[in-house]
Design an enzyme around this catalytic site. Structure first.
Site, mmCIF file in Angstrom:
data_model
loop_
_atom_site.group_PDB
_atom_site.id
_atom_site.type_symbol
_atom_site.label_atom_id
_atom_site.label_comp_id
_atom_site.label_asym_id
_atom_site.label_seq_id
_atom_site.Cartn_x
_atom_site.Cartn_y
_atom_site.Cartn_z
ATOM 1 N N HIS A 41 -0.621 0.425 -2.787
ATOM 2 C CA HIS A 41 0.120 1.501 -3.327
ATOM 3 C C HIS A 41 -0.462 2.600 -3.868
ATOM 4 O O HIS A 41 -1.510 2.531 -4.268
ATOM 5 C CB HIS A 41 0.500 0.630 -4.605
ATOM 6 N N ASN A 44 2.274 -4.753 2.102
ATOM 7 C CA ASN A 44 1.921 -3.446 3.123
ATOM 8 C C ASN A 44 0.600 -2.875 2.285
ATOM 9 O O ASN A 44 0.623 -1.739 2.445
ATOM 10 C CB ASN A 44 3.147 -2.492 3.017
ATOM 11 N N GLU A 95 1.738 5.848 -14.126
ATOM 12 C CA GLU A 95 0.842 4.571 -13.585
ATOM 13 C C GLU A 95 -0.434 4.642 -14.134
ATOM 14 O O GLU A 95 -0.822 3.429 -14.371
ATOM 15 C CB GLU A 95 1.087 4.719 -12.042
ATOM 16 N N TYR A 110 7.258 -1.013 -11.265
ATOM 17 C CA TYR A 110 8.308 -0.746 -10.225
ATOM 18 C C TYR A 110 9.710 -0.718 -10.818
ATOM 19 O O TYR A 110 10.469 -0.924 -9.930
ATOM 20 C CB TYR A 110 8.229 -2.129 -9.181
ATOM 21 N N LYS A 164 -3.118 -4.312 -2.994
ATOM 22 C CA LYS A 164 -2.391 -5.094 -3.158
ATOM 23 C C LYS A 164 -2.831 -6.746 -3.057
ATOM 24 O O LYS A 164 -3.703 -6.792 -2.164
ATOM 25 C CB LYS A 164 -0.823 -4.958 -2.547
#
Ligand code: IDP
Ligand code: MG
Length: 140
Positions: free
Chosen positions: A117, A114, A128, A51, A11
């Site tokens: 992913h 965080n 995805e 998402y 990310k």
């Protein structure tokens, strides 16, 4: 043991913090194989599609803003049970609960930022991978 492909994204916080090399290194040391990778700036539409199952969550807007805020490294990672292996290496969603030794446990201190992913199951992995990569962009 099933040979699986999973979608992994480092990310924008991981890119910003110059952790890309270190995090790729962890995946490689585990003997997972990177079969596609691209540094991308995710746009709002792509973030919302990626998402989509979280669109009713109170943090959805913040999440979309975060993942579109800077470059991210999108990858397809392959290996035996790659989906669950990557999830285990990532650690719990909330870095405050993530076990030391996991990526979020070792590098994270923020619930949204965080670092990584990884697809959470075979269905999402398929969806995805196809959302971010063409078949011709993956090495055989
Ligand atoms: P996962 O990334 O561990 O699969 P998800 O529940 O799918 O976790 O959530 C997607 C992402 O949304 C998380 O990785 C994190 O960046 C963000 N997120 C999840 N829960 C919260 C929250 O309660 N507040 C703010 N951001 C959150
Ligand atoms: Mg998820």
């Amino acid at each position: 043991m099933v040979n699986e492909k999973t979608f992994v994204m480092l990310k924008p916080d991981a890119v910003e913090r110059r952790l890309v090399g270190e995090l790729i290194s962890r995946l490689e040391k585990k003997n997972l194989r990177i079969i596609a990778a691209r540094l991308i700036r995710i746009d709002k539409k792509l973030a919302e599609t990626h998402y989509t199952e979280l669109k009713e969550k109170p943090f959805f807007k913040e999440l979309v803003k975060f993942v579109t805020d800077g470059p991210a490294l999108a990858m397809v990672v392959q290996g035996p049970n790659a989906i669950s292996v990557v999830r285990a290496m990532m650690g719990a969603t909330n870095p405050f609960n993530a076990t030391p030794g996991t990526i979020r446990g070792d590098y994270g201190l923020d619930l949204t930022k965080n670092l990584i992913h990884g697809s959470d199951g075979p269905e999402s992995a398929k969806r995805e991978v196809a959302l971010f990569f063409k078949e011709s962009e993956m090495v055989g």
